[in-house]
Structure formats: C-alpha cells, structure tokens
Design an enzyme around this catalytic site. Structure first.
Site, PDB file in Angstrom:
ATOM      1  N   ALA A 232       0.832  -1.201   0.000  1.00 35.95           N
ATOM      2  CA  ALA A 232       0.000   0.000   0.000  1.00 35.95           C
ATOM      3  C   ALA A 232       0.869   1.254   0.000  1.00 35.95           C
ATOM      4  O   ALA A 232       2.084   1.203   0.169  1.00 35.95           O
ATOM      5  CB  ALA A 232      -0.911  -0.011   1.227  1.00 35.95           C
TER       6      ALA A 232
ATOM      7  N   GLU B  73       2.963  -6.740   6.909  1.00 38.16           N
ATOM      8  CA  GLU B  73       2.229  -5.717   7.647  1.00 38.16           C
ATOM      9  C   GLU B  73       2.431  -5.785   9.155  1.00 38.16           C
ATOM     10  O   GLU B  73       2.452  -4.762   9.848  1.00 38.16           O
ATOM     11  CB  GLU B  73       0.720  -5.814   7.340  1.00 38.16           C
ATOM     12  CG  GLU B  73       0.333  -5.440   5.919  1.00 38.16           C
ATOM     13  CD  GLU B  73       0.275  -6.628   4.982  1.00 38.16           C
ATOM     14  OE1 GLU B  73      -0.444  -6.559   3.977  1.00 38.16           O
ATOM     15  OE2 GLU B  73       0.965  -7.645   5.254  1.00 38.16           O
TER      16      GLU B  73
ATOM     17  N   GLU C 155      -1.777  -9.274  -2.073  1.00 39.97           N
ATOM     18  CA  GLU C 155      -3.242  -9.368  -2.081  1.00 39.97           C
ATOM     19  C   GLU C 155      -3.798  -9.078  -3.473  1.00 39.97           C
ATOM     20  O   GLU C 155      -4.780  -9.695  -3.894  1.00 39.97           O
ATOM     21  CB  GLU C 155      -3.824  -8.413  -1.044  1.00 39.97           C
ATOM     22  CG  GLU C 155      -3.548  -8.877   0.389  1.00 39.97           C
ATOM     23  CD  GLU C 155      -4.011  -7.896   1.439  1.00 39.97           C
ATOM     24  OE1 GLU C 155      -4.817  -8.284   2.301  1.00 39.97           O
ATOM     25  OE2 GLU C 155      -3.568  -6.727   1.398  1.00 39.97           O
TER      26      GLU C 155
ATOM     27  N   GLY D 139      -0.199  -5.428   0.240  1.00 38.63           N
ATOM     28  CA  GLY D 139      -1.263  -5.246  -0.738  1.00 38.63           C
ATOM     29  C   GLY D 139      -0.893  -5.734  -2.119  1.00 38.63           C
ATOM     30  O   GLY D 139      -1.765  -6.105  -2.909  1.00 38.63           O
TER      31      GLY D 139
END
Length: 268
Positions: free
Chosen positions: A76, A142, A122, A119
């Site tokens: 992210a 994370e 993901e 992310g």
C-alpha cells in the site's frame, strides 16, 4: 509523499501501462517503479479502468498483470496511511475500486516479476493464475509495522497454503521465495526472470483462443470451490453449466467436435 492518490487524472504519468502484445491479450503494467509500484488510490483507479475496458471488449480474452522495475507491487501507499490514517484504508472510493478489480470476470494472470508484498500480494491473489520469477519474494510484512493484511490476505492465503503456513506468513511478516510459494500451492510456475513474461503471455494466448463467452463461466465455477461448501459448489457448477448451454459458443463447440473441425467461436 505521493500526490497522485486522489484521482488517476492528477498526473500526466500513466500509473498503469496498457498494451496488446497478441491477439486477444491485454498486458497491464503497474508503473510506479520509483515507489516499487505501491498501490495508491490513483493507481487502483487506472487499473480498474483498464480492466473495465478489457471486460467490455469482445476481442479481449485474457489479461496479464505485471509490474515495472524491481517489483510486482510492494504494498500500500504508506505515505497516504501516515497522512490520513484509517481513512486511507476505509476510503469508500478505494474500496469500490478494489472490489471492481476483484470482480473482473475474464481470466487474469499475474506475472510476479519481483516483490509482491502486503497489498501487492493481495492484488496478485485476485488473479486466476499466478506465475513468478525465480527471484520474486512474496509476503505479508504488515505485522512489522503494527498491522495485518486487510484486503483479503487473511482469507485467501489459508485457502491456498493452509492455515498453519498462512499464520506463519502473517504473524512473522517474513517473505518467502518463489520456489517455496510454488511448493505451497500459492503460485503455479516459477520461471527464470527473462522467461516470466514470455510464459505468461503464452498461457494468456492459449486462453484467448478459447471462447470469450465461456471462460468467465469456467472462472466463476472454479472460484466457487474456494468460497462455498462442496454441496453448494457442485450446485453452482451445475447452474453455470446450464446457463452456458444457452450460449452460441457452447453449442458451436459441441457441433465442431462432432463434425471433427475447429470450433468457430463468436464470443457469445
């Protein structure tokens, strides 16, 4: 700090590059190499727009997604998180863009050319076929910054690698090699870095030769296996099979087989 997060139109730089390297195949390249292709809201907006175009295009049978530079996507946009806190995650527009990417109906291949972290992993998990270079690193780091995967990682990883290994990845935050990811069932093939995109496009070309009308049914049916109990999944498979019989291409495929000739699919 990135200034492109609010809209894909706030910069002249294209955050996602699109090309058509072969008939029926679209190649999308995440293009923030200086930020290791961090997933800003603007980048997600451009990616969603390109996927919407590909889904609406009857000539597109498969999409390949990769990253520019050393990463597929390294997570992210941390600078946005620092500035906006929870709003950077819970932003309704960001979440809707992510949902539309997740809902892409046509086959989507991830060519993981480097780091796929947080992310970025993901995002790769939203793809249907995952290939990786032998130098790729995949992980959910994370926890190292006091967080955990929040865009599907805690739900999709256990379904692919099992609960124990998913817990190990999420709770340690340590990345894994492409070879280990393949052994755990997270990716389907490991390739030398200079062969990765070639192989991804080869598979995409094979898929694009099939019926554009039927491959979304097949994708939906296979995905149901990860989302539904067996009895419900079998029912969903049966429903999709019956629906597919209403298409021109399903009937054409049967006729072509009976007549011992190549099928002439029309994508409808």
């Amino acid at each position: 700090m990135s200034t492109d997060r609010d809209s894909p139109k706030t910069s002249d730089v294209q955050l996602v590059l699109a090309s058509r390297p072969a008939d029926g195949v679209v190649l999308l390249t995440l293009n923030r190499p200086d930020k290791l292709n961090a997933l800003s809201k603007a980048l997600l907006g451009e990616l969603e727009a390109h996927l919407a175009d590909a889904e609406a295009d009857p000539e597109t049978g498969c999409v390949v997604l990769t990253g520019a530079g050393r990463a597929f996507a390294a997570g992210a946009d941390i600078s946005d998180m620092l500035e906006r806190g929870v709003d950077s995650y819970a932003d309704p527009e960001r979440l809707s863009r992510w949902a539309r990417i997740e809902g892409f109906r046509k086959p989507l291949i991830a060519a993981i050319n480097g780091y796929a972290l947080g992310g970025g992993l993901e995002l790769a998990l939203l793809c249907d076929i995952l290939l990786a270079s032998d130098t790729a690193k995949l992980g959910t780091p994370e926890i190292k910054i006091g967080s955990f995967p929040g865009d599907g990682g805690t739900q999709r990883l256990p379904r692919l690698v099992g609960n124990s290994f998913a817990m190990q990845m999420v709770l340690t935050g340590e990345p894994i090699s492409a070879d280990l990811a393949e052994r755990k069932g997270l990716i389907s093939e490991v390739l030398p870095a200079d062969r990765l995109l070639e192989r991804a496009l080869e598979i995409a070309g094979q898929i694009a030769q099939r019926s554009v009308a039927i491959t979304p049914y097949a994708k939906t049916a296979v995905r149901a296996a990860a989302e539904l109990p067996l009895a419900e999944g079998l029912l969903r498979e049966r429903e999709l099979t019956i629906e597919a019989f209403e298409t021109h291409d399903r009937v054409e495929g049967l006729r072509a087989f009976a007549e011992k000739r190549p099928a002439k699919f029309k994508g409808k």
